[in-house]
Design a protein around this motif. Structure first.
Motif, PDB file in Angstrom:
ATOM      1  N   PRO A 145       0.807  -1.113   0.017  1.00 27.98           N
ATOM      2  CA  PRO A 145       0.186  -0.149   0.066  1.00 27.98           C
ATOM      3  C   PRO A 145       0.807   1.250  -0.003  1.00 27.98           C
ATOM      4  O   PRO A 145       1.900   1.293   0.577  1.00 27.98           O
ATOM      5  CB  PRO A 145      -0.909  -0.136   1.499  1.00 27.98           C
ATOM      6  CG  PRO A 145      -0.927  -1.658   1.610  1.00 27.98           C
ATOM      7  CD  PRO A 145       0.449  -2.235   1.026  1.00 27.98           C
ATOM      8  N   THR A 146       0.231   2.361  -0.741  1.00 27.06           N
ATOM      9  CA  THR A 146       1.083   3.502  -0.818  1.00 27.06           C
ATOM     10  C   THR A 146       0.921   4.378   0.387  1.00 27.06           C
ATOM     11  O   THR A 146       0.108   4.429   0.992  1.00 27.06           O
ATOM     12  CB  THR A 146       0.691   4.224  -2.093  1.00 27.06           C
ATOM     13  OG1 THR A 146      -0.494   4.595  -2.131  1.00 27.06           O
ATOM     14  CG2 THR A 146       0.973   3.392  -3.460  1.00 27.06           C
ATOM     15  N   GLU A 147       1.732   5.445   0.362  1.00 27.69           N
ATOM     16  CA  GLU A 147       1.606   6.438   1.496  1.00 27.69           C
ATOM     17  C   GLU A 147      -0.010   7.220   1.157  1.00 27.69           C
ATOM     18  O   GLU A 147      -0.472   7.362   2.206  1.00 27.69           O
ATOM     19  CB  GLU A 147       2.763   7.418   1.363  1.00 27.69           C
ATOM     20  CG  GLU A 147       4.092   6.965   1.972  1.00 27.69           C
ATOM     21  CD  GLU A 147       4.275   6.666   3.407  1.00 27.69           C
ATOM     22  OE1 GLU A 147       3.429   7.255   4.176  1.00 27.69           O
ATOM     23  OE2 GLU A 147       4.757   5.592   3.605  1.00 27.69           O
ATOM     24  N   PRO A 148      -0.099   7.540  -0.060  1.00 30.96           N
ATOM     25  CA  PRO A 148      -1.497   8.255  -0.015  1.00 30.96           C
ATOM     26  C   PRO A 148      -2.631   7.525   0.347  1.00 30.96           C
ATOM     27  O   PRO A 148      -3.605   7.880   0.987  1.00 30.96           O
ATOM     28  CB  PRO A 148      -1.628   8.688  -1.657  1.00 30.96           C
ATOM     29  CG  PRO A 148      -0.135   8.723  -2.079  1.00 30.96           C
ATOM     30  CD  PRO A 148       0.656   7.852  -1.343  1.00 30.96           C
ATOM     31  N   ILE A 190      -6.742   6.179   4.767  1.00 33.47           N
ATOM     32  CA  ILE A 190      -7.073   5.214   5.512  1.00 33.47           C
ATOM     33  C   ILE A 190      -7.363   5.875   6.867  1.00 33.47           C
ATOM     34  O   ILE A 190      -8.215   6.077   7.987  1.00 33.47           O
ATOM     35  CB  ILE A 190      -6.637   3.894   5.555  1.00 33.47           C
ATOM     36  CG1 ILE A 190      -6.804   2.976   4.382  1.00 33.47           C
ATOM     37  CG2 ILE A 190      -6.913   3.087   6.927  1.00 33.47           C
ATOM     38  CD1 ILE A 190      -5.796   1.911   4.039  1.00 33.47           C
ATOM     39  N   GLU A 191      -5.992   6.515   7.535  1.00 33.13           N
ATOM     40  CA  GLU A 191      -5.804   6.982   8.659  1.00 33.13           C
ATOM     41  C   GLU A 191      -6.804   8.315   8.873  1.00 33.13           C
ATOM     42  O   GLU A 191      -7.017   8.425  10.156  1.00 33.13           O
ATOM     43  CB  GLU A 191      -4.560   7.350   8.793  1.00 33.13           C
ATOM     44  CG  GLU A 191      -3.522   5.883   8.847  1.00 33.13           C
ATOM     45  CD  GLU A 191      -2.324   6.341   9.361  1.00 33.13           C
ATOM     46  OE1 GLU A 191      -1.550   7.315   9.391  1.00 33.13           O
ATOM     47  OE2 GLU A 191      -1.683   5.190   9.765  1.00 33.13           O
ATOM     48  N   VAL A 192      -7.319   8.875   7.955  1.00 35.36           N
ATOM     49  CA  VAL A 192      -8.117  10.138   8.258  1.00 35.36           C
ATOM     50  C   VAL A 192      -9.592   9.426   8.624  1.00 35.36           C
ATOM     51  O   VAL A 192     -10.092   9.814   9.457  1.00 35.36           O
ATOM     52  CB  VAL A 192      -8.447  10.722   6.694  1.00 35.36           C
ATOM     53  CG1 VAL A 192      -9.812  11.743   6.896  1.00 35.36           C
ATOM     54  CG2 VAL A 192      -7.287  11.548   6.380  1.00 35.36           C
ATOM     55  N   LEU A 203      -1.611  -4.041   4.393  1.00 39.59           N
ATOM     56  CA  LEU A 203      -0.965  -4.815   3.194  1.00 39.59           C
ATOM     57  C   LEU A 203      -2.176  -5.077   2.400  1.00 39.59           C
ATOM     58  O   LEU A 203      -3.256  -5.075   2.724  1.00 39.59           O
ATOM     59  CB  LEU A 203      -0.236  -6.204   3.810  1.00 39.59           C
ATOM     60  CG  LEU A 203      -1.256  -7.129   4.498  1.00 39.59           C
ATOM     61  CD1 LEU A 203      -0.799  -8.566   4.184  1.00 39.59           C
ATOM     62  CD2 LEU A 203      -0.855  -6.823   5.922  1.00 39.59           C
ATOM     63  N   TYR A 204      -1.642  -5.296   0.962  1.00 39.07           N
ATOM     64  CA  TYR A 204      -2.701  -5.903  -0.003  1.00 39.07           C
ATOM     65  C   TYR A 204      -2.785  -7.343   0.213  1.00 39.07           C
ATOM     66  O   TYR A 204      -2.072  -7.926   0.586  1.00 39.07           O
ATOM     67  CB  TYR A 204      -2.128  -5.667  -1.478  1.00 39.07           C
ATOM     68  CG  TYR A 204      -2.149  -4.288  -1.903  1.00 39.07           C
ATOM     69  CD1 TYR A 204      -3.189  -3.419  -1.891  1.00 39.07           C
ATOM     70  CD2 TYR A 204      -1.101  -3.710  -2.380  1.00 39.07           C
ATOM     71  CE1 TYR A 204      -3.160  -1.972  -2.327  1.00 39.07           C
ATOM     72  CE2 TYR A 204      -0.898  -2.364  -2.840  1.00 39.07           C
ATOM     73  CZ  TYR A 204      -1.935  -1.706  -2.747  1.00 39.07           C
ATOM     74  OH  TYR A 204      -1.878  -0.261  -3.369  1.00 39.07           O
ATOM     75  N   HIS A 205      -3.984  -7.813   0.220  1.00 44.01           N
ATOM     76  CA  HIS A 205      -4.262  -9.098   0.457  1.00 44.01           C
ATOM     77  C   HIS A 205      -3.424  -9.977  -0.607  1.00 44.01           C
ATOM     78  O   HIS A 205      -3.668  -9.679  -1.863  1.00 44.01           O
ATOM     79  CB  HIS A 205      -5.824  -9.560   0.496  1.00 44.01           C
ATOM     80  CG  HIS A 205      -6.066 -11.076   0.610  1.00 44.01           C
ATOM     81  ND1 HIS A 205      -6.027 -11.519   2.134  1.00 44.01           N
ATOM     82  CD2 HIS A 205      -6.370 -12.130   0.085  1.00 44.01           C
ATOM     83  CE1 HIS A 205      -6.155 -12.546   2.314  1.00 44.01           C
ATOM     84  NE2 HIS A 205      -6.321 -13.088   0.941  1.00 44.01           N
ATOM     85  N   ASP A 243      -4.298  -8.689  -4.386  1.00 47.31           N
ATOM     86  CA  ASP A 243      -5.468  -8.144  -4.613  1.00 47.31           C
ATOM     87  C   ASP A 243      -5.485  -6.610  -4.330  1.00 47.31           C
ATOM     88  O   ASP A 243      -5.632  -6.332  -3.132  1.00 47.31           O
ATOM     89  CB  ASP A 243      -6.775  -8.836  -3.927  1.00 47.31           C
ATOM     90  CG  ASP A 243      -8.159  -8.112  -4.088  1.00 47.31           C
ATOM     91  OD1 ASP A 243      -8.161  -7.240  -5.028  1.00 47.31           O
ATOM     92  OD2 ASP A 243      -9.161  -8.734  -3.403  1.00 47.31           O
ATOM     93  N   ARG A 244      -5.116  -5.709  -5.115  1.00 42.46           N
ATOM     94  CA  ARG A 244      -5.161  -4.423  -5.078  1.00 42.46           C
ATOM     95  C   ARG A 244      -6.224  -3.645  -4.860  1.00 42.46           C
ATOM     96  O   ARG A 244      -6.210  -2.338  -4.553  1.00 42.46           O
ATOM     97  CB  ARG A 244      -4.150  -3.839  -6.089  1.00 42.46           C
ATOM     98  CG  ARG A 244      -2.723  -4.553  -6.028  1.00 42.46           C
ATOM     99  CD  ARG A 244      -1.586  -3.940  -6.925  1.00 42.46           C
ATOM    100  NE  ARG A 244      -1.389  -2.608  -6.569  1.00 42.46           N
ATOM    101  CZ  ARG A 244      -0.399  -1.776  -6.967  1.00 42.46           C
ATOM    102  NH1 ARG A 244       0.060  -2.080  -8.214  1.00 42.46           N
ATOM    103  NH2 ARG A 244      -0.364  -0.568  -6.618  1.00 42.46           N
ATOM    104  N   THR A 245      -7.351  -4.139  -4.784  1.00 41.94           N
ATOM    105  CA  THR A 245      -8.540  -3.545  -4.348  1.00 41.94           C
ATOM    106  C   THR A 245      -9.041  -3.358  -2.988  1.00 41.94           C
ATOM    107  O   THR A 245      -9.775  -2.499  -2.735  1.00 41.94           O
ATOM    108  CB  THR A 245      -9.879  -4.273  -5.412  1.00 41.94           C
ATOM    109  OG1 THR A 245     -10.017  -5.482  -4.506  1.00 41.94           O
ATOM    110  CG2 THR A 245      -9.668  -4.345  -6.871  1.00 41.94           C
TER     111      THR A 245
END
Length: 137
Positions: free
Chosen positions: A22-25, A30-32, A51-53, A77-79
């Motif tokens: 997962p990327t920083e953006p 998510i953290e918001v 992490l991506y599954h 799975d990047r979704t």
């Protein structure tokens, strides 16, 4: 010609070995949402793992079971992004956020110690965060 073939092979090998995390953006988005959840509260109070599954071919899973080893992933799975939060600085747990290409050692371990946890998933396309659990271990 041999040099060209070697360079092509090395280039393709480097692409195949690239870790997908997962990327920083994505983690920012998510953290918001996490910070607005009362059961989570201050993000600094958590070790946050993203992490991506991983995807696995069924044949590889069957072979791994027969051979008594962990299966090798076939992709990601990047979704969906898996989210794992553990109480920061509780015994071996750290603090801050970390992005992984595969499950870090000990993440799936279960125990009966008294610390806070939260876990769930984030749908990258819809932006929807779904916590399956949040509270005492």
């Amino acid at each position: 010609m041999t040099r060209l073939v070697l360079l092509l092979f090395l280039g393709l090998s480097a692409c195949a070995a690239r870790e997908v995390k997962p990327t920083e953006p994505e983690m920012d988005r998510i953290e918001v949402q996490l910070a607005q959840m009362p059961c989570v509260g201050r993000l600094a109070d958590w070790e946050r793992i993203y992490l991506y599954h991983p995807d696995y071919f069924a044949e590889e899973v069957d072979a791994a079971i027969r051979e008594g080893r962990a299966p090798r992933r076939s992709g990601y799975d990047r979704t969906k992004i898996e989210i794992h939060l553990r109480q920061a600085n509780f015994e071996e747990f750290g603090e801050g956020r970390k992005s992984y290409a595969d499950y870090p050692r000990g993440l799936a371990d279960t125990d009966d110690r008294a610390y806070r946890i939260a876990y769930g998933s984030y749908d990258v396309k819809s932006g929807k965060l779904d916590l399956a659990a949040c509270g005492a271990n």
